[in-house]
Design a protein around this motif. Structure first.
Motif, PDB file in Angstrom:
ATOM      1  N   MET A  39       0.818  -1.204   0.000  1.00 23.97           N
ATOM      2  CA  MET A  39       0.000   0.000   0.000  1.00 23.97           C
ATOM      3  C   MET A  39       0.859   1.263   0.000  1.00 23.97           C
ATOM      4  O   MET A  39       0.609   2.195  -0.754  1.00 23.97           O
ATOM      5  CB  MET A  39      -0.943   0.004   1.209  1.00 23.97           C
ATOM      6  N   ARG A  40       1.881   1.289   0.842  1.00 22.52           N
ATOM      7  CA  ARG A  40       2.804   2.427   0.853  1.00 22.52           C
ATOM      8  C   ARG A  40       4.251   1.971   0.932  1.00 22.52           C
ATOM      9  O   ARG A  40       5.121   2.512   0.280  1.00 22.52           O
ATOM     10  CB  ARG A  40       2.505   3.359   2.034  1.00 22.52           C
ATOM     11  N   ASN A  84      -5.347   6.852   7.448  1.00 20.22           N
ATOM     12  CA  ASN A  84      -6.773   7.086   7.214  1.00 20.22           C
ATOM     13  C   ASN A  84      -7.319   8.036   8.272  1.00 20.22           C
ATOM     14  O   ASN A  84      -8.360   7.802   8.881  1.00 20.22           O
ATOM     15  CB  ASN A  84      -7.571   5.777   7.186  1.00 20.22           C
ATOM     16  N   THR A  93      -9.650  12.274   6.883  1.00 12.62           N
ATOM     17  CA  THR A  93     -10.035  11.889   5.514  1.00 12.62           C
ATOM     18  C   THR A  93     -11.533  12.009   5.266  1.00 12.62           C
ATOM     19  O   THR A  93     -12.030  11.565   4.222  1.00 12.62           O
ATOM     20  CB  THR A  93      -9.585  10.445   5.230  1.00 12.62           C
ATOM     21  N   ARG A  97     -14.175   3.991   3.556  1.00  9.93           N
ATOM     22  CA  ARG A  97     -13.095   3.057   3.216  1.00  9.93           C
ATOM     23  C   ARG A  97     -12.755   2.146   4.400  1.00  9.93           C
ATOM     24  O   ARG A  97     -12.408   0.983   4.196  1.00  9.93           O
ATOM     25  CB  ARG A  97     -11.865   3.822   2.738  1.00  9.93           C
ATOM     26  N   GLN A 115      -6.001   9.017   1.582  1.00  8.70           N
ATOM     27  CA  GLN A 115      -7.018   7.982   1.725  1.00  8.70           C
ATOM     28  C   GLN A 115      -6.342   6.607   1.706  1.00  8.70           C
ATOM     29  O   GLN A 115      -5.416   6.358   0.929  1.00  8.70           O
ATOM     30  CB  GLN A 115      -8.035   8.064   0.574  1.00  8.70           C
ATOM     31  N   LEU A 129      -5.752   2.916   0.671  1.00  6.46           N
ATOM     32  CA  LEU A 129      -5.950   2.289  -0.637  1.00  6.46           C
ATOM     33  C   LEU A 129      -6.615   0.928  -0.459  1.00  6.46           C
ATOM     34  O   LEU A 129      -6.102   0.065   0.259  1.00  6.46           O
ATOM     35  CB  LEU A 129      -4.615   2.142  -1.363  1.00  6.46           C
ATOM     36  N   GLU A 166      -7.522  -1.317  -3.020  1.00  5.27           N
ATOM     37  CA  GLU A 166      -7.115  -2.381  -3.946  1.00  5.27           C
ATOM     38  C   GLU A 166      -6.043  -3.292  -3.347  1.00  5.27           C
ATOM     39  O   GLU A 166      -6.158  -4.524  -3.448  1.00  5.27           O
ATOM     40  CB  GLU A 166      -6.626  -1.786  -5.264  1.00  5.27           C
TER      41      GLU A 166
END
Length: 421
Positions: free
Chosen positions: A39-40, A97, A100, A107, A137, A139, A141
């Motif tokens: 993700m990051r 998160n 946001t 989410r 935000q 993610l 996926e």
């Protein structure tokens, strides 16, 4: 955070008698997993799942940040815990998160839905937690793609991987566990935590997840979780900053088979509270020891206060003082910075009654410094230790409080000056 809860004095006295281990552990009735979602972060674990094996889940309780800008996962957990039960906890590292808006809350709910579908549980039974950079935000996926591997990898013995997956600026994973006997049954309490900077009372940028196989009534569990949090995570500070995502979640699955702890003042309940507090305290200590750039662990003990609130205020004013913390780093036994910090804590003091010790070395007595080269040498030797105690006796009453902190080093500035890069 909720108002401080009170427990019998004998419980507080006995916490140090509980043997707590930092080695890998297993909590019967729970399985855990961790994967690389990307993700990051790249090439490291960053997504973790904790699952209670019974389909109905486990009794659950939590303590959260008091920051008004609380993150979406915190809001999600607060709503879910109205039922006092949970099937599992899904945690991501890298994106907090937080701040946001409505989209962030949606989410968080989507993350719960994904995990719930994979575990055949409603979204409201899945608690969500996040840590990392504030603003972006989360993610979805990467979470969706990682879910099959995350569920397939569930095992009882992967708590070490979970501890690694929730790290941000931490340098080491943090684990703690203990075993006690309740009603002839062996009860296990084990958990993991993360936190290194943005650490202050009222929780901090820390996450802590603890599971136990004890059978506990929801109200009793909630009582001991809050009591333990006040005496562990809410007694530490690294830099005085309270974050947006602070979360402590405790799940009790009942696999041990003990009679349900329904009376919070029963001997069995007190023993459970003692053991839970010992685990939380060990995790809290590990966070301070891993404070961003920290080289020292310092206990600030304030005694002789007129009331508990005054003792707490003085302890944290000293513990959060940049001048005091840099003196610790420079190994300069500068008692003047400590008494000056105590004097601005906003509580009534009579300087002529104040006494200060560094470990057992008295450097300031009845409002007057003790002079002499031998005292200076002994005090400096204390400041060269990796762990030390500052004891400030106010001479005003019988109340006391202990705060735990670390020093400020050059590396703290370096780490936080480039956190987003």
């Amino acid at each position: 955070m909720d108002e401080m809860t009170h427990a019998p004095a004998e419980v507080a006295k006995n916490i140090k008698n509980v043997a707590v281990s930092s080695q890998p552990f297993v909590v019967p009735g729970f399985q855990v997993s961790a994967v690389q979602s990307g993700m990051r972060y790249r090439n490291r674990l960053d997504l973790a799942l904790i699952v209670a094996e019974p389909q109905e889940g486990a009794v659950a309780a939590g303590v959260f940040t008091t920051n008004r800008f609380c993150a979406a996962p915190v809001e999600w957990c607060r709503r879910c815990l109205d039922s006092s039960r949970a099937k599992g906890i899904l945690v991501n590292a890298g994106i907090a998160n937080a701040c946001t808006g409505e989209e962030g809350f949606k989410r968080a709910g989507e993350m719960a839905r994904m995990a719930g579908e994979a575990l055949n549980a409603p979204p409201g039974d899945i608690l969500i937690s996040s840590t990392g950079v504030i603003g972006p935000q989360v993610l979805l996926e990467p979470v969706q793609k990682s879910m099959p591997a995350l569920v397939k990898g569930l095992r009882p013995d992967r708590w070490g991987a979970v501890a690694e997956a929730i790290m941000t600026t931490d340098t080491v994973p943090k684990l703690a566990s203990t075993r006690i006997q309740i009603g002839g049954r062996t009860v296990t309490i084990g958990g993991v935590a993360k936190g290194s900077g943005m650490i202050a009372p009222n929780m901090a940028t820390l996450l802590a997840f603890v599971c136990t196989d004890a059978a506990v009534d929801p109200q009793v569990l909630n009582y001991w979780v809050h009591w333990g949090a006040d005496r562990s995570f809410n007694s530490i500070t690294v830099d005085g900053d309270t974050s947006t995502n602070d979360t402590l979640l405790v799940l009790a699955g009942g696999h041990a088979g003990n009679a349900v702890l329904a009376d919070r003042m029963s001997p069995e309940s007190r023993l459970f509270g003692e053991a839970l507090s010992a685990v939380l305290s060990e995790l809290a200590k590990k966070i301070v020891l891993d404070g961003e750039g920290a080289t020292k662990f310092i206990e600030i003990l304030v005694t002789g206060a007129s009331d508990a609130a005054s003792a707490r205020s003085v302890a944290f004013t000293v513990a959060n003082s940049p001048l005091v913390k840099t003196a610790f780093f420079g190994e300069d036994a500068n008692w003047g910075r400590i008494v000056a910090a105590a004097g601005r804590a906003g509580v009534p003091l009579q300087p002529e009654k104040v006494t200060l010790f560094f470990d057992r070395v008295c450097v300031f007595k009845a409002g007057t410094p003790l002079t002499g080269s031998d005292i200076e040498e002994k005090a400096t030797a204390v400041f060269k230790q990796k762990e030390l105690r500052v004891h400030l006796d106010l001479g005003m009453g019988d109340s006391q409080f202990t705060a735990f902190t670390c020093d400020f080093s050059y590396d703290y500035v370096k780490i936080n000056a480039s956190y987003r890069s």
